[in-house]
Each structure stands twice: as structure tokens, then as C-alpha cells.
Design a protein around this motif. Structure first.
Motif, PDB file in Angstrom:
ATOM      1  N   GLY A  16       0.811  -1.263   0.002  1.00 35.70           N
ATOM      2  CA  GLY A  16       0.188   0.020   0.060  1.00 35.70           C
ATOM      3  C   GLY A  16       0.856   1.124   0.070  1.00 35.70           C
ATOM      4  N   GLY A  17       1.761   1.214  -0.810  1.00 28.38           N
ATOM      5  CA  GLY A  17       2.783   2.295  -0.966  1.00 28.38           C
ATOM      6  C   GLY A  17       2.470   3.545  -2.067  1.00 28.38           C
ATOM      7  N   THR A  18       1.522   3.521  -2.653  1.00 25.63           N
ATOM      8  CA  THR A  18       1.144   4.325  -3.794  1.00 25.63           C
ATOM      9  C   THR A  18      -0.024   5.085  -3.747  1.00 25.63           C
ATOM     10  OG1 THR A  18       0.164   2.690  -5.034  1.00 25.63           O
ATOM     11  CG2 THR A  18       2.450   2.660  -5.537  1.00 25.63           C
ATOM     12  N   GLY A  19      -0.713   5.142  -2.556  1.00 23.41           N
ATOM     13  CA  GLY A  19      -1.775   5.977  -2.445  1.00 23.41           C
ATOM     14  C   GLY A  19      -1.753   7.161  -1.487  1.00 23.41           C
ATOM     15  N   THR A  20      -2.616   7.748  -0.748  1.00 24.04           N
ATOM     16  CA  THR A  20      -2.318   9.007  -0.283  1.00 24.04           C
ATOM     17  C   THR A  20      -1.195   9.184   0.865  1.00 24.04           C
ATOM     18  OG1 THR A  20      -4.537   9.272  -0.397  1.00 24.04           O
ATOM     19  CG2 THR A  20      -3.750  10.792   1.037  1.00 24.04           C
ATOM     20  N   VAL A  21      -1.065   8.089   1.677  1.00 24.56           N
ATOM     21  CA  VAL A  21      -0.309   7.845   2.776  1.00 24.56           C
ATOM     22  C   VAL A  21       1.198   7.302   2.417  1.00 24.56           C
ATOM     23  CG1 VAL A  21      -0.003   7.115   4.907  1.00 24.56           C
ATOM     24  CG2 VAL A  21      -2.146   8.040   4.263  1.00 24.56           C
ATOM     25  N   GLY A  22       1.011   5.986   1.607  1.00 20.65           N
ATOM     26  CA  GLY A  22       2.374   5.322   1.351  1.00 20.65           C
ATOM     27  C   GLY A  22       3.700   6.186   0.978  1.00 20.65           C
ATOM     28  N   PRO A  23       3.468   6.899  -0.202  1.00 19.27           N
ATOM     29  CA  PRO A  23       4.594   7.701  -0.617  1.00 19.27           C
ATOM     30  C   PRO A  23       5.087   8.616   0.488  1.00 19.27           C
ATOM     31  CG  PRO A  23       2.905   7.836  -2.114  1.00 19.27           C
ATOM     32  CD  PRO A  23       2.343   7.298  -0.991  1.00 19.27           C
ATOM     33  N   HIS A  24       4.397   9.180   1.480  1.00 17.18           N
ATOM     34  CA  HIS A  24       4.893   9.897   2.748  1.00 17.18           C
ATOM     35  C   HIS A  24       5.764   9.100   3.446  1.00 17.18           C
ATOM     36  CE1 HIS A  24       2.911  13.466   1.290  1.00 17.18           C
ATOM     37  NE2 HIS A  24       1.818  13.045   1.533  1.00 17.18           N
ATOM     38  N   VAL A  25       5.197   7.712   3.640  1.00 22.84           N
ATOM     39  CA  VAL A  25       5.890   6.737   4.636  1.00 22.84           C
ATOM     40  C   VAL A  25       7.264   6.470   3.893  1.00 22.84           C
ATOM     41  CG1 VAL A  25       5.938   4.294   5.590  1.00 22.84           C
ATOM     42  CG2 VAL A  25       3.795   5.819   5.260  1.00 22.84           C
ATOM     43  N   ALA A  26       7.274   6.140   2.441  1.00 23.61           N
ATOM     44  CA  ALA A  26       8.490   5.961   1.806  1.00 23.61           C
ATOM     45  C   ALA A  26       9.424   6.892   2.069  1.00 23.61           C
ATOM     46  CB  ALA A  26       8.051   5.688   0.386  1.00 23.61           C
ATOM     47  N   PRO A  56      12.756   8.485  -5.254  1.00 26.52           N
ATOM     48  CA  PRO A  56      14.025   7.504  -5.787  1.00 26.52           C
ATOM     49  C   PRO A  56      14.513   6.872  -4.540  1.00 26.52           C
ATOM     50  CG  PRO A  56      13.911   9.733  -6.902  1.00 26.52           C
ATOM     51  CD  PRO A  56      12.966   9.857  -5.616  1.00 26.52           C
ATOM     52  N   GLY A  57      14.859   5.614  -4.726  1.00 29.17           N
ATOM     53  CA  GLY A  57      15.586   4.882  -3.757  1.00 29.17           C
ATOM     54  C   GLY A  57      14.766   3.678  -3.177  1.00 29.17           C
ATOM     55  N   CYS A  58      13.701   3.652  -3.825  1.00 33.17           N
ATOM     56  CA  CYS A  58      12.677   2.402  -3.213  1.00 33.17           C
ATOM     57  C   CYS A  58      12.859   1.569  -4.127  1.00 33.17           C
ATOM     58  CB  CYS A  58      10.984   2.971  -3.599  1.00 33.17           C
ATOM     59  SG  CYS A  58      10.523   4.049  -2.179  1.00 33.17           S
ATOM     60  N   GLN A  59      12.958   0.032  -3.706  1.00 32.04           N
ATOM     61  CA  GLN A  59      12.754  -1.031  -4.218  1.00 32.04           C
ATOM     62  C   GLN A  59      11.469  -1.624  -4.723  1.00 32.04           C
ATOM     63  OE1 GLN A  59      13.766  -5.339  -3.056  1.00 32.04           O
ATOM     64  NE2 GLN A  59      15.718  -4.480  -3.336  1.00 32.04           N
ATOM     65  N   VAL A  60      11.077  -1.405  -5.962  1.00 26.58           N
ATOM     66  CA  VAL A  60       9.605  -1.837  -6.231  1.00 26.58           C
ATOM     67  C   VAL A  60       9.472  -3.101  -6.712  1.00 26.58           C
ATOM     68  CG1 VAL A  60       7.814  -1.194  -7.865  1.00 26.58           C
ATOM     69  CG2 VAL A  60       9.112   0.660  -6.878  1.00 26.58           C
ATOM     70  N   VAL A  61       8.492  -4.020  -5.953  1.00 22.26           N
ATOM     71  CA  VAL A  61       8.425  -5.367  -6.498  1.00 22.26           C
ATOM     72  C   VAL A  61       6.858  -5.118  -7.147  1.00 22.26           C
ATOM     73  CG1 VAL A  61       8.064  -7.654  -5.911  1.00 22.26           C
ATOM     74  CG2 VAL A  61       9.918  -6.291  -4.742  1.00 22.26           C
ATOM     75  N   GLU A  62       6.579  -5.467  -8.510  1.00 18.44           N
ATOM     76  CA  GLU A  62       5.478  -5.678  -9.045  1.00 18.44           C
ATOM     77  C   GLU A  62       4.785  -6.908  -8.864  1.00 18.44           C
ATOM     78  OE1 GLU A  62       3.241  -3.701 -12.945  1.00 18.44           O
ATOM     79  OE2 GLU A  62       5.163  -5.078 -13.386  1.00 18.44           O
ATOM     80  N   GLY A  63       3.646  -7.185  -8.416  1.00 17.59           N
ATOM     81  CA  GLY A  63       3.149  -8.298  -8.063  1.00 17.59           C
ATOM     82  C   GLY A  63       1.744  -8.084  -7.411  1.00 17.59           C
ATOM     83  N   ASP A  64       1.084  -9.235  -7.259  1.00 16.19           N
ATOM     84  CA  ASP A  64      -0.444  -9.188  -6.635  1.00 16.19           C
ATOM     85  C   ASP A  64      -0.331  -9.618  -5.218  1.00 16.19           C
ATOM     86  OD1 ASP A  64      -2.979  -9.634  -5.657  1.00 16.19           O
ATOM     87  OD2 ASP A  64      -3.422 -11.349  -7.040  1.00 16.19           O
ATOM     88  N   PRO A  65      -0.587  -8.569  -4.270  1.00 15.60           N
ATOM     89  CA  PRO A  65      -0.662  -8.574  -2.778  1.00 15.60           C
ATOM     90  C   PRO A  65      -1.682  -9.738  -2.382  1.00 15.60           C
ATOM     91  CG  PRO A  65      -0.987  -6.481  -3.431  1.00 15.60           C
ATOM     92  CD  PRO A  65      -1.092  -7.135  -4.376  1.00 15.60           C
ATOM     93  N   GLY A  66      -2.421 -10.398  -3.253  1.00 22.82           N
ATOM     94  CA  GLY A  66      -3.283 -11.302  -2.810  1.00 22.82           C
ATOM     95  C   GLY A  66      -2.853 -12.688  -2.823  1.00 22.82           C
ATOM     96  N   ASP A  67      -1.482 -12.789  -3.544  1.00 18.54           N
ATOM     97  CA  ASP A  67      -0.951 -13.932  -3.831  1.00 18.54           C
ATOM     98  C   ASP A  67      -0.008 -14.245  -2.838  1.00 18.54           C
ATOM     99  OD1 ASP A  67      -0.127 -16.320  -5.997  1.00 18.54           O
ATOM    100  OD2 ASP A  67       1.867 -15.108  -5.522  1.00 18.54           O
ATOM    101  N   ASP A  68      -0.331 -15.422  -2.246  1.00 14.21           N
ATOM    102  CA  ASP A  68       0.790 -15.726  -0.941  1.00 14.21           C
ATOM    103  C   ASP A  68       2.103 -15.985  -1.393  1.00 14.21           C
ATOM    104  OD1 ASP A  68      -1.677 -15.794   0.167  1.00 14.21           O
ATOM    105  OD2 ASP A  68      -1.654 -18.057   0.752  1.00 14.21           O
ATOM    106  N   ASP A  69       2.335 -16.521  -2.475  1.00 10.05           N
ATOM    107  CA  ASP A  69       3.921 -16.649  -2.763  1.00 10.05           C
ATOM    108  C   ASP A  69       4.702 -15.244  -3.028  1.00 10.05           C
ATOM    109  OD1 ASP A  69       3.524 -19.248  -2.584  1.00 10.05           O
ATOM    110  OD2 ASP A  69       3.440 -19.796  -4.646  1.00 10.05           O
ATOM    111  N   THR A  70       3.907 -14.494  -3.716  1.00  6.56           N
ATOM    112  CA  THR A  70       4.238 -13.003  -3.973  1.00  6.56           C
ATOM    113  C   THR A  70       4.593 -12.268  -2.725  1.00  6.56           C
ATOM    114  OG1 THR A  70       3.230 -12.870  -6.029  1.00  6.56           O
ATOM    115  CG2 THR A  70       3.656 -11.127  -5.058  1.00  6.56           C
TER     116      THR A  70
END
Length: 284
Positions: free
Chosen positions: A7-17, A44-58
Motif C-alpha cells: 500500500g505504498g502508492t496511495g495517499t499515505v504510502g509515498p509519505h511513509v516511503a 527515488p531509492g525505493c525497491q519496487v516489486v510488481e505483483g499481486d498482494p493477494g498471492d501468498d507466494d508473492t
């Protein structure tokens, strides 16, 4: 310290990052469905992982090697199902979960729809044995003011007021981000619930006055009808009706010292946020 943001790309997440990176933490990893959006909104500086948060393995792969996980998912009919699935997946990792919930007075089994979901997730998290910290921010300045009041003011010349003379102790999303960054990197708040508000409750009439505008009275039922007319799903329109009724009943006027207690400085006042908004409108 390594942190995973779900949840890093909404209203709060970027401020946390941003707050985490300012602290110089070793790793800020973000799990997101949309890497393109992440590139636009994250610093800049975040490590972004693209994937489905609903997938356990991801989720398990993204959580490998991290110490704490920030848990926030989209406002959705099935939000609690997704968050509970993530919590179950994380049971295989010795990580502490910092969960962002909602307005504290609404987090109960009879609260508005999304708040009922937060209550359910909190109950499971508290009883799971997983290390946790819960964060309950009151209404965001950036949402109720920035995304709802100001567009209405620009479109109609007035601010719709569904809460009458009641006040709300609005909190700035940047303060929420700063608080969450500390909670993610320091374990002294483990097992606690942190309730975030602004320094005082502010009415819609006060906000209108600060913006040199007027309000127009509507009801929470009017909000629901308008949202349904615009095509919003019934559950969501009813959630907003219930939230505005809660505001109208003065259930969001409470003030806590938790922002200052965590950060060592006062919460940002609504006047500062409104001044920034006016400057942005002037230079736009």
C-alpha cells in the motif's frame, strides 16, 4: 532495517516511503500491482516489486529479509479478505506488521462498512501472536479537504457541508507518514494502538472562512444519493453516508497527543495545509 510497504502508492504510502528514506534505512521495498504508478509517485531509492498482494507466494517473497511490514490496501468491498490473507501469509515470517486503519471512533463491529472491516482485521491481528502496531488516523486533510471540498469549491463556488456545526480533528497525511516511518523502524510501540489527530477540531464553516468561501448545507443522505447517482456501488455510498453521519454526530472531534508523542513535534495545523492549497491554486 528493511521495510516492506504494502500500500505504498496511495495517499499515505509515498509519505511513509519518503520518511523512511530520510531516516537512511537500509531498504524500502514496495509491493504494488502497478510498477508504472509506483515510479510516478514514489521517491527515488525505493525497491519496487510488481505483483499481486493477494498471492501468498508473492507476499512471502517480497517479505523475505525484511523486519517490518506496512499494511494498507485499497478502499474496497473485499478489503478485509485481502488483508487477512496477507496476515496469514506473513505468519511464515518473523516480521512486525504496522497496520493503518481508520477513524478510531468508527472502528467497531457496528461502524461504517470499511471501518467494520478494519475492526475485523484488527481483532485477528491482535490475537494472532504476530508482532503488530495499529495506527488509527482521523480524517485526512488531503482527502476530505484536498480531494472533496476544494474540487467542489472550484466547480460550484461553495463547499457542501454534510456535518453541520460539528468539527473534525483533521490530520495531515505527511504526519501519518512520518509517524508510520518511526513505528516501522522502532519496536517500542509493538502491541500498541496509536490514534492520530490534528491539534484541534475544525468545522466546515471555519475552513470555508479561511478559504474566503461559503458553505451549502446538505445531509449525509444527500451524500449517499449523489454518489449513487454518479454510479458508486451501494455499499460504498452507504459507507460514506455513515461516515458523514458519524462526523455530524461529533464523533471525530476528539484530539489525541499521539502525533507529538511519537514525533516530538506538534501535528501540522489545518491552516498551514489550507495556505499551501491556496498557493497552489494561485500558481496553477
Amino acid at each position: 532495517m528493511a521495510v516492506l510497504l504494502i500500500g505504498g502508492t496511495g495517499t499515505v504510502g509515498p509519505h511513509v516511503a519518503r520518511a523512511l528514506l530520510r531516516r537512511g534505512d537500509d531498504l524500502v521495498r514496495v509491493l504494488t500491482r502497478d510498477a508504472g504508478r509506483a515510479a510516478q509517485v514514489l521517491p527515488p531509492g525505493c525497491q519496487v516489486v510488481e505483483g499481486d498482494p493477494g498471492d501468498d507466494d508473492t507476499v512471502m517473497a517480497a517479505a523475505t529479509g525484511v523486519d517490518t511490514v506496512f499494511l494498507l490496501t485499497a478502499h474496497d468491498h473485499d478489503m478485509s479478505d485481502l488483508q487477512l490473507r496477507i496476515i496469514r501469509a506473513l505468519r511464515r515470517h518473523n516480521v512486525r506488521i504496522v497496520k493503518l486503519s481508520g477513524t478510531s471512533t468508527a472502528i467497531n463491529p457496528d461502524g461504517p462498512y470499511t471501518c467494520r472491516q478494519h475492526w475485523e482485521v484488527e481483532q485477528v491481528l491482535v490475537n494472532s501472536g504476530q508482532p503488530f502496531t495499529i495506527v488509527r488516523p482521523n480524517a485526512f486533510m488531503q482527502t476530505l479537504i484536498g480531494a472533496i471540498m476544494l474540487p467542489a469549491l472550484r466547480a460550484t463556488g461553495r463547499i457542501p457541508n454534510a456535518i453541520g456545526d460539528a468539527g473534525i480533528s483533521f490530520v495531515d497525511a505527511r504526519d501519518i507518514g512520518d509517524v508510520c516511518a518511526l513505528l516501522l523502524t522502532e519496536d517500542r510501540w509493538t502491541g500498541q494502538t496509536v490514534v492520530l489527530t490534528g491539534a484541534r477540531a475544525v468545522t466546515y464553516h471555519e475552513i470555508a472562512g479561511l478559504l474566503g468561501a461559503e458553505t451549502v448545507d446538505i445531509t449525509p443522505a444527500d451524500v449517499r444519493a449523489s454518489l449513487l447517482e454518479r454510479g458508486m456501488p451501494r455499499w460504498e455510498a452507504e459507507h460514506f453516508q455513515e461516515m458523514y453521519q458519524l462526523f455530524r454526530d461529533r464523533q471525530s472531534e476528539f484530539v489525541t497527543p499521539d502525533v507529538e508523542h511519537v514525533l516530538g513535534r506538534p501535528a501540522r495545523p489545518v491552516e498551514d495545509y489550507l495556505h499551501e492549497c491556496q498557493e497552489a491554486l494561485t500558481t496553477a
